[in-house]
Scaffold this motif. Structure first.
Motif, PDB file in Angstrom:
ATOM      1  N   LEU A  39       0.818  -1.218   0.000  1.00 32.09           N
ATOM      2  CA  LEU A  39       0.000   0.000   0.000  1.00 32.09           C
ATOM      3  C   LEU A  39       0.852   1.269   0.000  1.00 32.09           C
ATOM      4  O   LEU A  39       0.420   2.295  -0.506  1.00 32.09           O
ATOM      5  CB  LEU A  39      -0.961  -0.008   1.181  1.00 32.09           C
ATOM      6  N   ARG A  40       2.040   1.195   0.543  1.00 30.59           N
ATOM      7  CA  ARG A  40       2.953   2.345   0.472  1.00 30.59           C
ATOM      8  C   ARG A  40       3.353   2.587  -0.989  1.00 30.59           C
ATOM      9  O   ARG A  40       3.382   3.713  -1.467  1.00 30.59           O
ATOM     10  CB  ARG A  40       4.198   2.088   1.323  1.00 30.59           C
ATOM     11  N   ALA A  94      -4.071   0.360  -4.819  1.00 28.76           N
ATOM     12  CA  ALA A  94      -3.936  -0.954  -5.457  1.00 28.76           C
ATOM     13  C   ALA A  94      -5.299  -1.560  -5.780  1.00 28.76           C
ATOM     14  O   ALA A  94      -6.248  -1.444  -5.004  1.00 28.76           O
ATOM     15  CB  ALA A  94      -3.161  -1.894  -4.544  1.00 28.76           C
ATOM     16  N   THR A  95      -5.368  -2.195  -6.940  1.00 33.09           N
ATOM     17  CA  THR A  95      -6.589  -2.897  -7.335  1.00 33.09           C
ATOM     18  C   THR A  95      -6.637  -4.254  -6.643  1.00 33.09           C
ATOM     19  O   THR A  95      -5.634  -4.702  -6.079  1.00 33.09           O
ATOM     20  CB  THR A  95      -6.607  -3.124  -8.854  1.00 33.09           C
ATOM     21  N   GLU A 104      -1.923 -10.300  -6.099  1.00 34.06           N
ATOM     22  CA  GLU A 104      -0.570 -10.592  -6.585  1.00 34.06           C
ATOM     23  C   GLU A 104       0.460 -10.235  -5.512  1.00 34.06           C
ATOM     24  O   GLU A 104       1.386 -10.996  -5.244  1.00 34.06           O
ATOM     25  CB  GLU A 104      -0.284  -9.831  -7.872  1.00 34.06           C
ATOM     26  N   GLY A 105       0.309  -9.063  -4.902  1.00 37.03           N
ATOM     27  CA  GLY A 105       1.255  -8.602  -3.890  1.00 37.03           C
ATOM     28  C   GLY A 105       1.287  -9.462  -2.642  1.00 37.03           C
ATOM     29  O   GLY A 105       2.298  -9.535  -1.952  1.00 37.03           O
ATOM     30  N   LEU A 106       0.170 -10.121  -2.344  1.00 40.05           N
ATOM     31  CA  LEU A 106       0.084 -10.952  -1.147  1.00 40.05           C
ATOM     32  C   LEU A 106       0.265 -12.442  -1.451  1.00 40.05           C
ATOM     33  O   LEU A 106       0.204 -13.263  -0.541  1.00 40.05           O
ATOM     34  CB  LEU A 106      -1.256 -10.728  -0.436  1.00 40.05           C
ATOM     35  N   GLN A 135      -8.137  -3.965   0.689  1.00 39.39           N
ATOM     36  CA  GLN A 135      -8.946  -3.178  -0.248  1.00 39.39           C
ATOM     37  C   GLN A 135      -9.564  -1.961   0.452  1.00 39.39           C
ATOM     38  O   GLN A 135      -9.652  -0.891  -0.134  1.00 39.39           O
ATOM     39  CB  GLN A 135     -10.074  -4.047  -0.836  1.00 39.39           C
ATOM     40  N   ARG A 136      -9.964  -2.127   1.687  1.00 39.90           N
ATOM     41  CA  ARG A 136     -10.559  -1.016   2.455  1.00 39.90           C
ATOM     42  C   ARG A 136      -9.579   0.141   2.544  1.00 39.90           C
ATOM     43  O   ARG A 136      -9.939   1.300   2.344  1.00 39.90           O
ATOM     44  CB  ARG A 136     -10.929  -1.511   3.853  1.00 39.90           C
ATOM     45  N   VAL A 137      -8.306  -0.177   2.819  1.00 39.75           N
ATOM     46  CA  VAL A 137      -7.288   0.870   2.923  1.00 39.75           C
ATOM     47  C   VAL A 137      -7.028   1.485   1.549  1.00 39.75           C
ATOM     48  O   VAL A 137      -6.916   2.709   1.421  1.00 39.75           O
ATOM     49  CB  VAL A 137      -5.980   0.314   3.543  1.00 39.75           C
ATOM     50  N   ALA A 138      -6.938   0.645   0.524  1.00 35.80           N
ATOM     51  CA  ALA A 138      -6.667   1.144  -0.829  1.00 35.80           C
ATOM     52  C   ALA A 138      -7.798   2.053  -1.320  1.00 35.80           C
ATOM     53  O   ALA A 138      -7.537   3.080  -1.962  1.00 35.80           O
ATOM     54  CB  ALA A 138      -6.461  -0.025  -1.789  1.00 35.80           C
TER      55      ALA A 138
END
Length: 155
Positions: free
Chosen positions: A116-117, A122-123, A129-131, A149-152
């Motif tokens: 997220l940084r 992020a979609t 993919e990142g996780l 997703q909530r943070v993004a």
């Protein structure tokens, strides 16, 4: 013969004496510094429970020798946020009730925070993919993804 190693963990400088400078960072953090995060999961860098940030990069501490991180900033889950000011991903994980046993959450939070940084908006595909490569034996993957997703979406 013991070797002195300097570690910068969560903004605090530590000097430890070790017999082997190839000791995994995970062992130094847990055994030498008494930290209860990160966690030992597989010992093979396959589950992510041991993830820390080294210079901001998610790093599997179970296979990273302390000699490779000497003098570099290391951040653990305890250094990511505080109870008074949690990191946004920590808040979202709680709000989504994404924990069951909590053993693996160190890896998910540390990896998601770096993702997220770098990609604040992020979609879902980028998050997945990142996780990828992280394991949760309780099966809370979908709740964790919703928390990220909530943070993004709030960015």
């Amino acid at each position: 013969m013991a070797v002195a190693v300097k570690l910068d963990v969560n903004g605090t400088s530590h000097r430890i004496e070790v017999d082997d400078p190839e000791m995994p960072l995970l062992y130094a953090l847990r055994d030498e510094l008494g930290m209860n995060d990160p966690r030992f999961g597989c010992g093979l860098a396959q589950c992510g429970a041991c993830t820390v940030h080294v210079n901001g990069t998610p790093t599997r501490s179970c296979v990273t020798p302390i000699s490779a991180v000497e003098g570099q900033p290391v951040v653990t889950l305890a250094g990511l946020g505080t109870p008074e000011r949690p990191h946004p991903i920590q808040t979202a994980i709680v709000e989504e009730q994404a924990l069951q046993c909590g053993y693996c959450i160190n890896g998910w939070v540390m990896t998601a925070a770096a993702l997220l940084r770098d990609k604040p908006r992020a979609t879902e595909a980028e998050i997945r993919e990142g996780l990828s490569g992280l394991k949760c034996r309780c099966g809370t993957h979908l709740s964790i993804i919703r928390a990220v997703q909530r943070v993004a979406q709030a960015a």
